[in-house]
Design a protein around this motif. Structure first.
Motif, PDB file in Angstrom:
ATOM      1  N   HIS A  87      11.822   4.345  13.250  1.00 48.81           N
ATOM      2  CA  HIS A  87      11.345   5.307  12.254  1.00 48.81           C
ATOM      3  C   HIS A  87       9.833   5.464  12.302  1.00 48.81           C
ATOM      4  O   HIS A  87       9.138   4.693  12.956  1.00 48.81           O
ATOM      5  N   ILE A  88       9.374   6.489  11.599  1.00 53.76           N
ATOM      6  CA  ILE A  88       7.960   6.726  11.355  1.00 53.76           C
ATOM      7  C   ILE A  88       7.738   6.498   9.866  1.00 53.76           C
ATOM      8  O   ILE A  88       8.595   6.854   9.057  1.00 53.76           O
ATOM      9  N   ALA A  89       6.593   5.937   9.496  1.00 52.72           N
ATOM     10  CA  ALA A  89       6.276   5.822   8.069  1.00 52.72           C
ATOM     11  C   ALA A  89       4.920   6.460   7.786  1.00 52.72           C
ATOM     12  O   ALA A  89       3.943   6.219   8.506  1.00 52.72           O
ATOM     13  N   LEU A  90       4.889   7.282   6.753  1.00 49.84           N
ATOM     14  CA  LEU A  90       3.675   7.964   6.323  1.00 49.84           C
ATOM     15  C   LEU A  90       3.263   7.436   4.954  1.00 49.84           C
ATOM     16  O   LEU A  90       4.114   7.114   4.122  1.00 49.84           O
ATOM     17  N   SER A  91       1.958   7.385   4.714  1.00 45.65           N
ATOM     18  CA  SER A  91       1.460   7.013   3.388  1.00 45.65           C
ATOM     19  C   SER A  91       1.364   8.243   2.511  1.00 45.65           C
ATOM     20  O   SER A  91       0.794   9.262   2.914  1.00 45.65           O
ATOM     21  N   VAL A  92       1.904   8.129   1.298  1.00 43.06           N
ATOM     22  CA  VAL A  92       1.808   9.219   0.324  1.00 43.06           C
ATOM     23  C   VAL A  92       1.511   8.624  -1.046  1.00 43.06           C
ATOM     24  O   VAL A  92       1.838   7.470  -1.322  1.00 43.06           O
ATOM     25  N   GLU A  93       0.902   9.427  -1.897  1.00 37.29           N
ATOM     26  CA  GLU A  93       0.508   8.929  -3.222  1.00 37.29           C
ATOM     27  C   GLU A  93       1.627   9.061  -4.242  1.00 37.29           C
ATOM     28  O   GLU A  93       1.681   8.307  -5.214  1.00 37.29           O
ATOM     29  N   ASN A  94       2.499  10.061  -4.049  1.00 38.88           N
ATOM     30  CA  ASN A  94       3.573  10.283  -5.015  1.00 38.88           C
ATOM     31  C   ASN A  94       4.865  10.592  -4.249  1.00 38.88           C
ATOM     32  O   ASN A  94       4.960  11.619  -3.561  1.00 38.88           O
ATOM     33  N   ILE A  95       5.806   9.697  -4.347  1.00 37.14           N
ATOM     34  CA  ILE A  95       7.026   9.800  -3.535  1.00 37.14           C
ATOM     35  C   ILE A  95       7.769  11.111  -3.830  1.00 37.14           C
ATOM     36  O   ILE A  95       8.167  11.840  -2.910  1.00 37.14           O
ATOM     37  N   THR A 106       5.847   5.985   2.068  1.00 40.03           N
ATOM     38  CA  THR A 106       5.530   4.752   1.352  1.00 40.03           C
ATOM     39  C   THR A 106       4.193   4.886   0.656  1.00 40.03           C
ATOM     40  O   THR A 106       3.309   5.618   1.108  1.00 40.03           O
ATOM     41  N   LEU A 107       4.033   4.180  -0.464  1.00 37.38           N
ATOM     42  CA  LEU A 107       2.737   4.131  -1.131  1.00 37.38           C
ATOM     43  C   LEU A 107       1.791   3.288  -0.283  1.00 37.38           C
ATOM     44  O   LEU A 107       2.207   2.292   0.315  1.00 37.38           O
ATOM     45  N   PRO A 108       0.527   3.663  -0.228  1.00 40.11           N
ATOM     46  CA  PRO A 108      -0.423   2.913   0.606  1.00 40.11           C
ATOM     47  C   PRO A 108      -0.591   1.460   0.166  1.00 40.11           C
ATOM     48  O   PRO A 108      -0.992   0.605   0.951  1.00 40.11           O
ATOM     49  N   THR A 109      -0.250   1.174  -1.091  1.00 45.95           N
ATOM     50  CA  THR A 109      -0.319  -0.214  -1.554  1.00 45.95           C
ATOM     51  C   THR A 109       0.840  -1.055  -1.028  1.00 45.95           C
ATOM     52  O   THR A 109       0.815  -2.281  -1.124  1.00 45.95           O
ATOM     53  N   GLN A 110       1.862  -0.400  -0.475  1.00 46.79           N
ATOM     54  CA  GLN A 110       3.059  -1.107  -0.030  1.00 46.79           C
ATOM     55  C   GLN A 110       3.063  -1.370   1.478  1.00 46.79           C
ATOM     56  O   GLN A 110       3.342  -2.476   1.910  1.00 46.79           O
ATOM     57  N   HIS A 111       2.787  -0.332   2.236  1.00 47.92           N
ATOM     58  CA  HIS A 111       2.826  -0.453   3.690  1.00 47.92           C
ATOM     59  C   HIS A 111       1.779   0.479   4.297  1.00 47.92           C
ATOM     60  O   HIS A 111       1.514   1.547   3.749  1.00 47.92           O
ATOM     61  N   PRO A 112       1.245   0.120   5.457  1.00 44.01           N
ATOM     62  CA  PRO A 112       0.389   1.070   6.175  1.00 44.01           C
ATOM     63  C   PRO A 112       1.265   2.111   6.864  1.00 44.01           C
ATOM     64  O   PRO A 112       2.448   1.852   7.113  1.00 44.01           O
ATOM     65  N   PRO A 113       0.728   3.271   7.173  1.00 46.68           N
ATOM     66  CA  PRO A 113       1.484   4.190   8.018  1.00 46.68           C
ATOM     67  C   PRO A 113       1.748   3.513   9.362  1.00 46.68           C
ATOM     68  O   PRO A 113       0.907   2.753   9.842  1.00 46.68           O
ATOM     69  N   HIS A 114       2.918   3.773   9.934  1.00 49.74           N
ATOM     70  CA  HIS A 114       3.257   3.067  11.174  1.00 49.74           C
ATOM     71  C   HIS A 114       4.368   3.778  11.927  1.00 49.74           C
ATOM     72  O   HIS A 114       5.012   4.685  11.401  1.00 49.74           O
TER      73      HIS A 114
END
Lengths: 102, 102
Positions: A8-16, A51-59
């Motif tokens: 998968h890809i993960a992106l950082s977002v402020e509001n899910i 994901t929220l940036p406080t939880q995981h980095p984008p990856h």
């Protein structure tokens, strides 16, 4: 070493929820899971995590080849899967994940 | 609207050759194209582009559904494909690309 299997890809977002709406409207994303801290979308045949940036980095995440590849201290996702993060030379995060039951 | 077809992920890196070496060593990446300004890797069955930050932002790319979806002023890649960038609510870049000959 065999070719890596992409996960998968993960992106950082402020509001899910705001982001879910945007990806549904713009890319016809299908919501596989969502709560207030993260979501997993299916866009075409690729899984995109929000994901929220406080939880995981984008990856970007690939399947680990074995448990031993994760080293002595893997992290554990809430679904029981084990994972580690590696940083490429520029600090981009690559996740190696061993899915539960595999 | 039909489900989107995923095309590639692009990461920003400062040195293309350094990053190629890292992705080959760590993820068994196969190099499909490389010069000093960008590279296209195949990792498992996913295409991962490496680009200098002066050239492109990091992004995820999906196939555009039609030329008209790209609007009146699409950009053109060096290979002739047309594309636009869209920003999600957090500024993550999504590319819509119409491959040459499609």
């Amino acid at each position: 070493m065999t070719a890596r299997e992409f996960d998968h890809i993960a992106l950082s977002v402020e509001n899910i929820q705001t982001s879910i709406s945007w990806y549904k409207e713009n890319l016809n994303a299908e919501v596989q899971y969502a709560d207030d801290t993260w979501a997993m979308l299916l866009i075409g045949d690729v899984r995109v995590a929000l994901t929220l940036p406080t939880q995981h980095p984008p990856h970007i995440a690939f399947i680990a080849e074995s448990f031993s590849e994760l080293g002595e201290d893997p992290r554990v996702h809430r679904d029981g899967s084990n994972y580690i993060y590696k940083s490429d030379p520029d600090g981009n995060t690559v996740e190696l994940i061993l899915l539960e039951g595999k």
